[in-house]
Design a protein around this motif. Structure first.
Motif, PDB file in Angstrom:
ATOM      1  N   ILE A   1       1.895  20.064 -16.586  1.00  5.80           N
ATOM      2  CA  ILE A   1       0.822  21.030 -16.857  1.00  5.80           C
ATOM      3  C   ILE A   1       1.299  22.444 -16.544  1.00  5.80           C
ATOM      4  CG2 ILE A   1      -1.447  21.814 -16.054  1.00  5.80           C
ATOM      5  CD1 ILE A   1      -2.172  18.811 -15.792  1.00  5.80           C
ATOM      6  N   THR A   2       2.051  22.604 -15.460  1.00  5.65           N
ATOM      7  CA  THR A   2       2.561  23.918 -15.082  1.00  5.65           C
ATOM      8  C   THR A   2       3.536  24.454 -16.129  1.00  5.65           C
ATOM      9  OG1 THR A   2       2.312  23.364 -12.748  1.00  5.65           O
ATOM     10  CG2 THR A   2       3.774  25.193 -13.280  1.00  5.65           C
ATOM     11  N   VAL A   3       4.452  23.631 -16.576  1.00  2.56           N
ATOM     12  CA  VAL A   3       5.450  24.069 -17.560  1.00  2.56           C
ATOM     13  C   VAL A   3       4.783  24.415 -18.891  1.00  2.56           C
ATOM     14  CG1 VAL A   3       7.393  23.272 -18.965  1.00  2.56           C
ATOM     15  CG2 VAL A   3       7.392  22.872 -16.512  1.00  2.56           C
ATOM     16  N   VAL A   4       3.863  23.585 -19.341  1.00  6.92           N
ATOM     17  CA  VAL A   4       3.180  23.845 -20.614  1.00  6.92           C
ATOM     18  C   VAL A   4       2.326  25.111 -20.503  1.00  6.92           C
ATOM     19  CG1 VAL A   4       1.406  22.971 -22.192  1.00  6.92           C
ATOM     20  CG2 VAL A   4       3.232  21.461 -21.400  1.00  6.92           C
TER      21      VAL A   4
ATOM     22  N   ASP B   1       0.827  -1.206   0.000  1.00  8.79           N
ATOM     23  CA  ASP B   1       0.000   0.000   0.000  1.00  8.79           C
ATOM     24  C   ASP B   1       0.860   1.254   0.000  1.00  8.79           C
ATOM     25  OD1 ASP B   1      -2.362  -1.322  -0.090  1.00  8.79           O
ATOM     26  OD2 ASP B   1      -2.848  -1.099   2.051  1.00  8.79           O
ATOM     27  N   VAL B   2       1.946   1.242   0.764  1.00 12.63           N
ATOM     28  CA  VAL B   2       2.837   2.401   0.829  1.00 12.63           C
ATOM     29  C   VAL B   2       3.476   2.645  -0.534  1.00 12.63           C
ATOM     30  CG1 VAL B   2       4.995   3.264   1.809  1.00 12.63           C
ATOM     31  CG2 VAL B   2       3.277   2.222   3.301  1.00 12.63           C
ATOM     32  N   PHE B   3       3.959   1.581  -1.184  1.00 16.18           N
ATOM     33  CA  PHE B   3       4.606   1.749  -2.477  1.00 16.18           C
ATOM     34  C   PHE B   3       3.613   2.152  -3.567  1.00 16.18           C
ATOM     35  CE2 PHE B   3       8.124  -0.956  -0.752  1.00 16.18           C
ATOM     36  CZ  PHE B   3       9.059   0.063  -0.764  1.00 16.18           C
ATOM     37  N   SER B   4       2.413   1.646  -3.544  1.00 14.94           N
ATOM     38  CA  SER B   4       1.431   2.056  -4.562  1.00 14.94           C
ATOM     39  C   SER B   4       1.007   3.505  -4.334  1.00 14.94           C
ATOM     40  CB  SER B   4       0.220   1.130  -4.562  1.00 14.94           C
ATOM     41  OG  SER B   4      -0.531   1.278  -3.369  1.00 14.94           O
ATOM     42  N   GLY B   5       0.889   3.928  -3.081  1.00 14.52           N
ATOM     43  CA  GLY B   5       0.581   5.325  -2.786  1.00 14.52           C
ATOM     44  C   GLY B   5       1.701   6.238  -3.232  1.00 14.52           C
ATOM     45  N   LEU B   6       2.942   5.799  -3.057  1.00 15.60           N
ATOM     46  CA  LEU B   6       4.101   6.563  -3.495  1.00 15.60           C
ATOM     47  C   LEU B   6       4.118   6.693  -5.020  1.00 15.60           C
ATOM     48  CD1 LEU B   6       6.722   7.962  -2.656  1.00 15.60           C
ATOM     49  CD2 LEU B   6       7.863   5.752  -2.883  1.00 15.60           C
ATOM     50  N   ALA B   7       3.807   5.608  -5.708  1.00 15.36           N
ATOM     51  CA  ALA B   7       3.773   5.640  -7.174  1.00 15.36           C
ATOM     52  C   ALA B   7       2.690   6.604  -7.668  1.00 15.36           C
ATOM     53  CB  ALA B   7       3.527   4.238  -7.721  1.00 15.36           C
ATOM     54  N   VAL B   8       1.549   6.593  -7.032  1.00 15.68           N
ATOM     55  CA  VAL B   8       0.471   7.501  -7.412  1.00 15.68           C
ATOM     56  C   VAL B   8       0.912   8.950  -7.182  1.00 15.68           C
ATOM     57  CG1 VAL B   8      -1.861   8.275  -6.809  1.00 15.68           C
ATOM     58  CG2 VAL B   8      -1.387   5.838  -7.081  1.00 15.68           C
ATOM     59  N   ASN B   9       1.562   9.215  -6.049  1.00 20.73           N
ATOM     60  CA  ASN B   9       2.058  10.566  -5.765  1.00 20.73           C
ATOM     61  C   ASN B   9       3.072  11.018  -6.803  1.00 20.73           C
ATOM     62  OD1 ASN B   9       0.515  11.167  -3.554  1.00 20.73           O
ATOM     63  ND2 ASN B   9       1.988  10.372  -2.077  1.00 20.73           N
ATOM     64  N   ILE B  10       3.967  10.146  -7.193  1.00 15.07           N
ATOM     65  CA  ILE B  10       4.991  10.493  -8.185  1.00 15.07           C
ATOM     66  C   ILE B  10       4.329  10.803  -9.530  1.00 15.07           C
ATOM     67  CG2 ILE B  10       6.885   9.545  -9.560  1.00 15.07           C
ATOM     68  CD1 ILE B  10       7.831   8.120  -7.011  1.00 15.07           C
ATOM     69  N   VAL B  11       3.381   9.973  -9.940  1.00 12.55           N
ATOM     70  CA  VAL B  11       2.707  10.185 -11.230  1.00 12.55           C
ATOM     71  C   VAL B  11       1.950  11.508 -11.222  1.00 12.55           C
ATOM     72  CG1 VAL B  11       0.838   9.347 -12.716  1.00 12.55           C
ATOM     73  CG2 VAL B  11       2.565   7.754 -11.851  1.00 12.55           C
ATOM     74  N   PHE B  12       1.199  11.781 -10.164  1.00  4.03           N
ATOM     75  CA  PHE B  12       0.452  13.036 -10.107  1.00  4.03           C
ATOM     76  C   PHE B  12       1.372  14.244  -9.998  1.00  4.03           C
ATOM     77  CE2 PHE B  12      -3.384  10.502  -8.912  1.00  4.03           C
ATOM     78  CZ  PHE B  12      -4.161  10.912  -9.977  1.00  4.03           C
ATOM     79  N   SER B  13       2.484  14.135  -9.311  1.00  5.86           N
ATOM     80  CA  SER B  13       3.446  15.237  -9.219  1.00  5.86           C
ATOM     81  C   SER B  13       4.045  15.541 -10.580  1.00  5.86           C
ATOM     82  CB  SER B  13       4.554  14.900  -8.226  1.00  5.86           C
ATOM     83  OG  SER B  13       4.035  14.756  -6.936  1.00  5.86           O
ATOM     84  N   MET B  14       4.383  14.514 -11.324  1.00  2.00           N
ATOM     85  CA  MET B  14       4.950  14.715 -12.652  1.00  2.00           C
ATOM     86  C   MET B  14       3.913  15.330 -13.594  1.00  2.00           C
ATOM     87  SD  MET B  14       7.268  11.303 -13.066  1.00  2.00           S
ATOM     88  CE  MET B  14       7.969  11.747 -14.631  1.00  2.00           C
ATOM     89  N   LEU B  15       2.675  14.891 -13.481  1.00  4.63           N
ATOM     90  CA  LEU B  15       1.610  15.450 -14.299  1.00  4.63           C
ATOM     91  C   LEU B  15       1.387  16.921 -13.981  1.00  4.63           C
ATOM     92  CD1 LEU B  15      -0.074  13.006 -15.828  1.00  4.63           C
ATOM     93  CD2 LEU B  15      -1.915  14.473 -15.066  1.00  4.63           C
ATOM     94  N   ALA B  16       1.381  17.265 -12.695  1.00  4.47           N
ATOM     95  CA  ALA B  16       1.201  18.663 -12.286  1.00  4.47           C
ATOM     96  C   ALA B  16       2.358  19.525 -12.790  1.00  4.47           C
ATOM     97  CB  ALA B  16       1.078  18.762 -10.769  1.00  4.47           C
ATOM     98  N   ALA B  17       3.580  19.001 -12.722  1.00  2.00           N
ATOM     99  CA  ALA B  17       4.737  19.741 -13.212  1.00  2.00           C
ATOM    100  C   ALA B  17       4.639  19.953 -14.722  1.00  2.00           C
ATOM    101  CB  ALA B  17       6.023  19.005 -12.858  1.00  2.00           C
TER     102      ALA B  17
ATOM    103  N   TYR C   1       2.914  28.558 -22.834  1.00  2.00           N
ATOM    104  CA  TYR C   1       1.926  29.059 -23.789  1.00  2.00           C
ATOM    105  C   TYR C   1       1.243  30.348 -23.357  1.00  2.00           C
ATOM    106  CZ  TYR C   1       2.327  24.992 -26.751  1.00  2.00           C
ATOM    107  OH  TYR C   1       2.805  24.047 -27.602  1.00  2.00           O
ATOM    108  N   PHE C   2       1.142  30.600 -22.043  1.00  2.00           N
ATOM    109  CA  PHE C   2       0.347  31.737 -21.604  1.00  2.00           C
ATOM    110  C   PHE C   2       1.146  32.841 -20.923  1.00  2.00           C
ATOM    111  CE2 PHE C   2      -2.636  28.106 -21.523  1.00  2.00           C
ATOM    112  CZ  PHE C   2      -3.467  28.531 -22.543  1.00  2.00           C
ATOM    113  N   LEU C   3       2.216  32.519 -20.232  1.00  2.48           N
ATOM    114  CA  LEU C   3       2.908  33.523 -19.434  1.00  2.48           C
ATOM    115  C   LEU C   3       4.276  33.931 -19.969  1.00  2.48           C
ATOM    116  CD1 LEU C   3       2.069  32.170 -15.871  1.00  2.48           C
ATOM    117  CD2 LEU C   3       0.932  33.985 -17.126  1.00  2.48           C
ATOM    118  N   ALA C   4       4.967  33.041 -20.621  1.00  4.00           N
ATOM    119  CA  ALA C   4       6.323  33.330 -21.093  1.00  4.00           C
ATOM    120  C   ALA C   4       6.285  34.417 -22.159  1.00  4.00           C
ATOM    121  CB  ALA C   4       6.976  32.069 -21.662  1.00  4.00           C
ATOM    122  N   PRO C   5       7.242  35.343 -22.125  1.00  2.50           N
ATOM    123  CA  PRO C   5       7.267  36.378 -23.160  1.00  2.50           C
ATOM    124  C   PRO C   5       7.515  35.754 -24.533  1.00  2.50           C
ATOM    125  CG  PRO C   5       9.185  36.548 -21.714  1.00  2.50           C
ATOM    126  CD  PRO C   5       8.304  35.469 -21.164  1.00  2.50           C
ATOM    127  N   LYS C   6       6.806  36.259 -25.493  1.00  2.00           N
ATOM    128  CA  LYS C   6       6.929  35.737 -26.860  1.00  2.00           C
ATOM    129  C   LYS C   6       8.187  36.300 -27.527  1.00  2.00           C
ATOM    130  CE  LYS C   6       2.864  33.826 -26.559  1.00  2.00           C
ATOM    131  NZ  LYS C   6       2.828  33.128 -25.318  1.00  2.00           N
TER     132      LYS C   6
END
Length: 132
Positions: free
Chosen positions: A33-36, A15-31, A40-45
């Motif tokens: 989404i933030t970078v993209v 359970d601990v390792f599956s929870g850790l894997a889920v946290n890693i996947v969601f953290s990478m997804l959030a990162a 596209y919206f904030l970086a100077p063109k």
């Protein structure tokens, strides 16, 4: 016989390792989404390159003075020559405004060899005609 891990402990560890894997996947997804989103919206063109034929614009501004000299009207020639300095200032203002509006960097047309770069000479001349 080797000592075995109780089933209850093995279940808790998985359970601990599956929870850790889920946290890693969601953290990478959030990162991601933030970078993209930033890219596209904030970086100077990055400004694009465009050309303007300043010689052609100034030649069209000189036409009234040359016509007045050819016709022998010295007063009109003096006035047209005095207006040339004002036209140069207007040209600089128009180019600066258009550069900011279009997010472009303008270079002299004769300084570029090749094609594929948009030419804004006619647009600048139209704006200059409206400004004068």
């Amino acid at each position: 016989m080797a000592p075995s891990t109780p089933a209850r402990f093995r279940f808790a560890v998985s359970d601990v390792f599956s929870g850790l894997a889920v946290n890693i996947v969601f953290s990478m997804l959030a990162a991601l989404i933030t970078v993209v989103g930033y890219q596209y919206f904030l970086a100077p063109k990055t400004p694009q390159l465009a050309t303007v034929d300043i010689m052609k614009i100034m030649e069209s501004a000189d036409a009234p003075a040359l016509r007045a000299i050819r016709d022998g009207d010295l007063e009109a020639a003096k006035k047209a020559a005095a207006d040339r300095a004002q036209i140069a200032v207007k040209l600089e203002t128009v180019l600066d405004g258009l550069s900011k509006k279009q997010n472009m960097v303008f270079i002299q047309k004769q300084a570029l060899i090749g094609s594929g770069v948009p030419d804004f000479t006619e647009e600048v001349m139209k704006i200059m005609g409206a400004v004068q």
